[in-house]
Design a protein around this motif. Sequence first.
Motif, mmCIF file in Angstrom:
data_model
loop_
_atom_site.group_PDB
_atom_site.id
_atom_site.type_symbol
_atom_site.label_atom_id
_atom_site.label_comp_id
_atom_site.label_asym_id
_atom_site.label_seq_id
_atom_site.Cartn_x
_atom_site.Cartn_y
_atom_site.Cartn_z
ATOM 1 N N TYR A 1 -42.144 -41.531 -80.609
ATOM 2 C CA TYR A 1 -40.773 -41.213 -81.005
ATOM 3 C C TYR A 1 -39.896 -41.158 -79.751
ATOM 4 O O TYR A 1 -40.359 -40.888 -78.656
ATOM 5 N N ARG A 2 -38.600 -41.318 -79.973
ATOM 6 C CA ARG A 2 -37.625 -40.975 -78.954
ATOM 7 C C ARG A 2 -36.686 -39.920 -79.520
ATOM 8 O O ARG A 2 -36.386 -39.917 -80.726
ATOM 9 N N ARG B 1 -36.617 -40.209 -83.654
ATOM 10 C CA ARG B 1 -36.636 -41.532 -84.285
ATOM 11 C C ARG B 1 -37.930 -42.256 -83.921
ATOM 12 O O ARG B 1 -38.311 -42.325 -82.756
ATOM 13 N N ILE C 1 -40.453 -45.071 -83.055
ATOM 14 C CA ILE C 1 -40.382 -46.360 -82.361
ATOM 15 C C ILE C 1 -41.460 -47.297 -82.907
ATOM 16 O O ILE C 1 -41.165 -48.371 -83.438
ATOM 17 N N LYS D 1 -44.192 -51.399 -86.633
ATOM 18 C CA LYS D 1 -42.859 -51.048 -86.161
ATOM 19 C C LYS D 1 -42.317 -49.859 -86.929
ATOM 20 O O LYS D 1 -42.545 -49.716 -88.130
ATOM 21 N N GLU E 1 -38.591 -47.216 -86.819
ATOM 22 C CA GLU E 1 -37.153 -47.334 -87.061
ATOM 23 C C GLU E 1 -36.413 -48.040 -85.932
ATOM 24 O O GLU E 1 -35.458 -48.788 -86.172
ATOM 25 N N VAL E 2 -36.838 -47.831 -84.671
ATOM 26 C CA VAL E 2 -36.125 -48.377 -83.508
ATOM 27 C C VAL E 2 -37.088 -49.081 -82.548
ATOM 28 O O VAL E 2 -37.266 -48.645 -81.406
ATOM 29 N N ASP F 1 -37.003 -52.181 -81.079
ATOM 30 C CA ASP F 1 -36.535 -53.208 -80.147
ATOM 31 C C ASP F 1 -36.577 -52.725 -78.703
ATOM 32 O O ASP F 1 -36.088 -51.648 -78.377
ATOM 33 N N SER G 1 -29.769 -47.765 -72.175
ATOM 34 C CA SER G 1 -29.828 -47.236 -73.547
ATOM 35 C C SER G 1 -31.203 -46.658 -73.887
ATOM 36 O O SER G 1 -31.362 -45.979 -74.906
ATOM 37 N N GLN G 2 -32.203 -46.922 -73.045
ATOM 38 C CA GLN G 2 -33.529 -46.379 -73.270
ATOM 39 C C GLN G 2 -33.749 -45.050 -72.548
ATOM 40 O O GLN G 2 -34.847 -44.477 -72.621
ATOM 41 N N SER H 1 -33.986 -41.411 -72.482
ATOM 42 C CA SER H 1 -34.303 -40.555 -73.614
ATOM 43 C C SER H 1 -35.504 -39.682 -73.256
ATOM 44 O O SER H 1 -36.089 -39.804 -72.186
ATOM 45 N N GLN I 1 -29.905 -42.825 -90.918
ATOM 46 C CA GLN I 1 -30.526 -41.505 -90.952
ATOM 47 C C GLN I 1 -30.650 -41.074 -92.387
ATOM 48 O O GLN I 1 -29.680 -40.929 -93.108
#
Lengths: 113, 112
Positions: free
Chosen positions: A35-36, A44, A46, A57, A59-60, A62, A84-85, A87, B2
């Motif tokens: 997660y992040r 979220r 990953i 995969k 939710e996020v 990429d 953007s990474q 976190s 969400q």
Amino acid sequence: NAGVTQTPKFRVLKTGQSMTLLCAQDMNHEYMYWYRQDPGMGLRLIHYSVGEGTTAKGEVPDGYNVSRLKKQNFLLGLESAAPSQTSVYFCASSFRGLAATQYFGPGTRLTVL
Amino acid sequence: TQLLEQSPQFLSIQEGENLTVYCNSSSVFSSLQWYRQEPGEGPVLLVTVVTGGEVKKLKRLTFQFGDARKDSSLHITAAQPGDTGLYLCAGAEARDTDKLIFGTGTRLQVFP
């Protein structure tokens, strides 16, 4: 039992650099997750794995890749880091099954300049 | 997107007050969990609810799962400074129970 451990705890990268985060669990769990966590966004997903040699995969996904070559380890890779990474990254593991508890590691704080 | 919205996002209260945190979704969940996270650590599970309408109590904390299994609440009675932390709800969707969807989180600060 160490539970879930993550290395490193902190890391600073420059844009374009690569790195691998390591997660290890000693509870013989089938499922593992990356997660992040960003302010106001909760956690979220990953990527995740439902067993040795499998990945899926979340939710996020990429910009990230993962591998689960051994049941106890789950690696998260960033091939070309971007700001953007930046976190906090958490790894978790759980037994198979509905409503199973997820056990989290202490997190890795990553900053990409 | 969400799927789980928590409210309020922030809550600052005095010791001894009561509070309720809400977790809402348009999706149906087969189970819902509540986690608490302290600074610098990973989340730790507080409770799991699996039946619509279910109520579980953990000392001063009361958790409820909505009848339609789309929402949940956490009520804390007589809050203490030790309750300070980030509270996260997380649901397993009925169509995909391999993973959890986490809520946006509620940051609680209890002052002595």
